[in-house]
Design a protein around this motif. Structure first.
Motif, mmCIF file in Angstrom:
data_model
loop_
_atom_site.group_PDB
_atom_site.id
_atom_site.type_symbol
_atom_site.label_atom_id
_atom_site.label_comp_id
_atom_site.label_asym_id
_atom_site.label_seq_id
_atom_site.Cartn_x
_atom_site.Cartn_y
_atom_site.Cartn_z
ATOM 1 N N ILE A 241 0.840 -1.207 0.000
ATOM 2 C CA ILE A 241 0.000 0.000 0.000
ATOM 3 C C ILE A 241 0.869 1.249 0.000
ATOM 4 C CG2 ILE A 241 -1.681 1.309 1.359
ATOM 5 C CD1 ILE A 241 -2.816 -1.375 2.312
ATOM 6 N N LEU A 242 1.916 1.249 0.823
ATOM 7 C CA LEU A 242 2.864 2.380 0.810
ATOM 8 C C LEU A 242 3.521 2.521 -0.559
ATOM 9 C CD1 LEU A 242 4.966 2.567 4.111
ATOM 10 C CD2 LEU A 242 3.361 4.234 3.194
ATOM 11 N N TYR A 243 3.961 1.397 -1.093
ATOM 12 C CA TYR A 243 4.667 1.383 -2.382
ATOM 13 C C TYR A 243 3.769 1.887 -3.507
ATOM 14 C CZ TYR A 243 7.207 -0.528 -6.402
ATOM 15 O OH TYR A 243 7.862 -0.683 -7.594
ATOM 16 N N GLN A 244 2.491 1.535 -3.500
ATOM 17 C CA GLN A 244 1.565 1.949 -4.552
ATOM 18 C C GLN A 244 1.266 3.444 -4.499
ATOM 19 O OE1 GLN A 244 -1.715 -0.716 -3.784
ATOM 20 N NE2 GLN A 244 -0.935 -2.299 -5.174
ATOM 21 N N HIS A 245 1.406 4.052 -3.332
ATOM 22 C CA HIS A 245 1.158 5.493 -3.198
ATOM 23 C C HIS A 245 2.414 6.325 -3.413
ATOM 24 C CE1 HIS A 245 -2.573 4.115 -1.241
ATOM 25 N NE2 HIS A 245 -3.054 5.302 -1.501
ATOM 26 N N LEU A 246 3.527 5.678 -3.678
ATOM 27 C CA LEU A 246 4.797 6.398 -3.774
ATOM 28 C C LEU A 246 4.801 7.413 -4.907
ATOM 29 C CD1 LEU A 246 7.648 6.630 -2.578
ATOM 30 C CD2 LEU A 246 8.393 4.871 -4.185
ATOM 31 N N SER A 247 4.287 7.043 -6.071
ATOM 32 C CA SER A 247 4.325 7.945 -7.226
ATOM 33 C C SER A 247 3.328 9.088 -7.106
ATOM 34 C CB SER A 247 4.055 7.156 -8.512
ATOM 35 O OG SER A 247 2.805 6.478 -8.432
ATOM 36 N N SER A 248 2.166 8.829 -6.504
ATOM 37 C CA SER A 248 1.122 9.858 -6.425
ATOM 38 C C SER A 248 1.197 10.691 -5.146
ATOM 39 C CB SER A 248 -0.267 9.206 -6.525
ATOM 40 O OG SER A 248 -0.442 8.225 -5.517
ATOM 41 N N SER B 155 4.060 12.337 1.206
ATOM 42 C CA SER B 155 3.287 11.714 2.282
ATOM 43 C C SER B 155 3.894 10.370 2.667
ATOM 44 C CB SER B 155 1.829 11.527 1.842
ATOM 45 O OG SER B 155 1.201 12.766 1.620
ATOM 46 N N VAL B 156 4.313 9.590 1.665
ATOM 47 C CA VAL B 156 4.933 8.291 1.927
ATOM 48 C C VAL B 156 6.245 8.474 2.686
ATOM 49 C CG1 VAL B 156 6.002 6.260 0.862
ATOM 50 C CG2 VAL B 156 3.824 7.117 -0.011
ATOM 51 N N VAL B 157 7.023 9.480 2.298
ATOM 52 C CA VAL B 157 8.291 9.763 2.987
ATOM 53 C C VAL B 157 8.030 10.123 4.455
ATOM 54 C CG1 VAL B 157 10.261 11.336 3.120
ATOM 55 C CG2 VAL B 157 9.530 10.439 0.904
ATOM 56 N N LYS B 158 6.999 10.940 4.693
ATOM 57 C CA LYS B 158 6.659 11.319 6.066
ATOM 58 C C LYS B 158 6.213 10.107 6.888
ATOM 59 C CE LYS B 158 5.284 16.097 5.048
ATOM 60 N NZ LYS B 158 4.148 17.049 5.007
ATOM 61 N N ILE B 159 5.438 9.225 6.261
ATOM 62 C CA ILE B 159 4.998 8.015 6.959
ATOM 63 C C ILE B 159 6.184 7.120 7.274
ATOM 64 C CG2 ILE B 159 3.677 5.876 6.705
ATOM 65 C CD1 ILE B 159 1.670 7.487 5.034
ATOM 66 N N PHE B 160 7.082 6.971 6.302
ATOM 67 C CA PHE B 160 8.237 6.090 6.485
ATOM 68 C C PHE B 160 9.114 6.573 7.642
ATOM 69 C CE2 PHE B 160 12.547 4.600 5.680
ATOM 70 C CZ PHE B 160 12.332 3.267 5.381
ATOM 71 N N PHE B 161 9.326 7.892 7.719
ATOM 72 C CA PHE B 161 10.187 8.446 8.768
ATOM 73 C C PHE B 161 9.397 8.904 9.996
ATOM 74 C CE2 PHE B 161 12.890 8.963 4.976
ATOM 75 C CZ PHE B 161 14.053 8.361 5.442
ATOM 76 N N ASN B 162 8.085 8.599 10.007
ATOM 77 C CA ASN B 162 7.233 8.915 11.151
ATOM 78 C C ASN B 162 7.244 10.412 11.463
ATOM 79 O OD1 ASN B 162 5.398 8.087 13.117
ATOM 80 N ND2 ASN B 162 6.977 7.931 14.695
ATOM 81 N N ILE B 163 7.026 11.206 10.416
ATOM 82 C CA ILE B 163 7.008 12.666 10.550
ATOM 83 C C ILE B 163 5.560 13.142 10.483
ATOM 84 C CG2 ILE B 163 7.801 14.861 9.588
ATOM 85 C CD1 ILE B 163 10.111 13.346 8.308
ATOM 86 N N GLY B 164 5.023 13.588 11.601
ATOM 87 C CA GLY B 164 3.668 14.125 11.609
ATOM 88 C C GLY B 164 2.605 13.042 11.541
ATOM 89 N N ASN B 165 1.347 13.489 11.708
ATOM 90 C CA ASN B 165 0.205 12.567 11.654
ATOM 91 C C ASN B 165 -1.007 13.301 11.081
ATOM 92 O OD1 ASN B 165 -1.149 10.139 12.024
ATOM 93 N ND2 ASN B 165 -1.869 10.718 14.064
ATOM 94 N N HIS B 166 -0.786 13.980 9.949
ATOM 95 C CA HIS B 166 -1.822 14.814 9.355
ATOM 96 C C HIS B 166 -2.892 13.964 8.669
ATOM 97 C CE1 HIS B 166 0.823 18.107 10.297
ATOM 98 N NE2 HIS B 166 1.777 17.598 9.548
#
Length: 324
Positions: free
Chosen positions: A89-96, A100-111
């Protein structure tokens, strides 16, 4: 009919490409075993090392087949598949949704925009953490990194994890091989041929990553206290220690007395009463590890371990009811 035929054709092409990719990476890992100096220092023949690695790869397929037929392809009940599916799911959202994926991966924020992605994942959040780090996210992140190379192939991801686990087992073997020069076969069996280690340490499971970290930690800790360590050794120690603390902190607590005892025993000039000395060191360290975190960090390891065991039993019971 044409659409179905076209779909089957595309599906067959994907399966063929996945098989070719798996074979290429498998041969690449065998080449690394032949050429990498890390394996040259092992007191084992390269043929034996290749056989041990191939055994792990075969075991990963056995585990997949058992999960597939036993659970009826219920991906939510398989630890290996559910972490992989969330990483897809993370990988499929990488291009679009790259940022957001980078923030999720590094646990930056929770918007809100991040929650739109994480809400689609079944195991990004845990119903119970008991004050510990959510170790599910580590496995999802590791799978996501693999996806960047494998384009989201479960079996190739599993092959990568097999190699990491194999590196860890080789690290454990290398740590103790000088103590088993005349009985090397026993150490070989202990590291590579225990059935439970082969089975649970050969797929996209936490145990595989755990074995990798334990091997890196043990080997570099030995190098640090027995030889002149460099910055790279300290970096590997820090990485292994950090991942272990995030993945299975109670395993780290269990091996800390062993590591510290090993350090003290190397400095002992007299071998007399070494068993009593070792037992004394373990006793003091265990008492300290169980009480100091509770006093200063409000962590009660006994209660945490008990709660995790209770939750695990509850999960298995619910799974059994669903299967019935």
């Amino acid at each position: 009919m044409i659409t179905s035929t076209r779909f089957n054709f595309i599906s067959n092409i994907f399966v063929t490409m996945e098989f070719i990719g798996f074979l290429v990476y498998y041969l690449l890992f065998l080449y690394l075993i032949d050429r990498w100096q890390f394996f040259d220092d092992l007191l084992l023949k390269k043929r034996t090392l290749k056989l041990m690695f191939t055994l792990k790869v075969l075991s990963s397929f056995v585990l997949f087949i058992i999960y597939y037929f036993y659970y009826g392809n219920n991906r939510l009940e398989s630890d290996a598949l559910r972490y992989f599916d969330d990483s897809i799911i993370l990988y499929q959202h990488l291009s679009s949704h790259f940022y957001s994926v980078v923030k999720i991966f590094f646990n930056i924020g929770n918007h809100y925009d991040l929650q739109q992605i994480t809400s689609k994942m079944n195991f990004w959040t845990k119903a119970y953490n008991h004050g510990l780090i959510n170790d599910n996210r580590i496995m999802i992140r590791v799978n996501f990194i693999f996806n960047l190379i494998t384009m989201g192939s479960f079996h190739i991801n599993s092959l990568f994890m097999c190699f990491l686990s194999f590196l860890g087992l080789c690290g454990i073997f290398k740590t103790f091989q000088n103590k088993f020069k005349s009985n090397r076969i026993y150490l070989l069996f202990a590291c590579f041929l225990i059935p439970s280690v082969i089975f649970w340490g050969s797929s996209l499971l936490k145990e595989s990553l755990l074995l990798f970290c334990l091997g890196i930690l043990a080997l570099n800790y030995r190098n640090k206290i027995s030889t002149s360590s460099n910055k790279f050794t300290l970096l590997l120690l820090l990485v292994a220690f950090t991942i272990l603390a995030s993945l299975k902190v109670y395993v780290l607590v269990a091996i800390l007395p062993c590591l510290i005892s090993f350090h003290f025993l190397l400095g002992m000039t007299s071998p007399r009463f070494w068993i009593l000395k070792l037992a004394g060191i373990h006793f003091l360290l265990i008492i300290g590890l169980l009480n100091i975190p509770q006093l200063f960090l409000e962590y009660d390891f006994i209660s945490i371990i008990t709660a995790k065991q209770r939750d695990r039993k509850s999960t298995r019971l619910n799974s059994s009811h669903q299967i019935i």
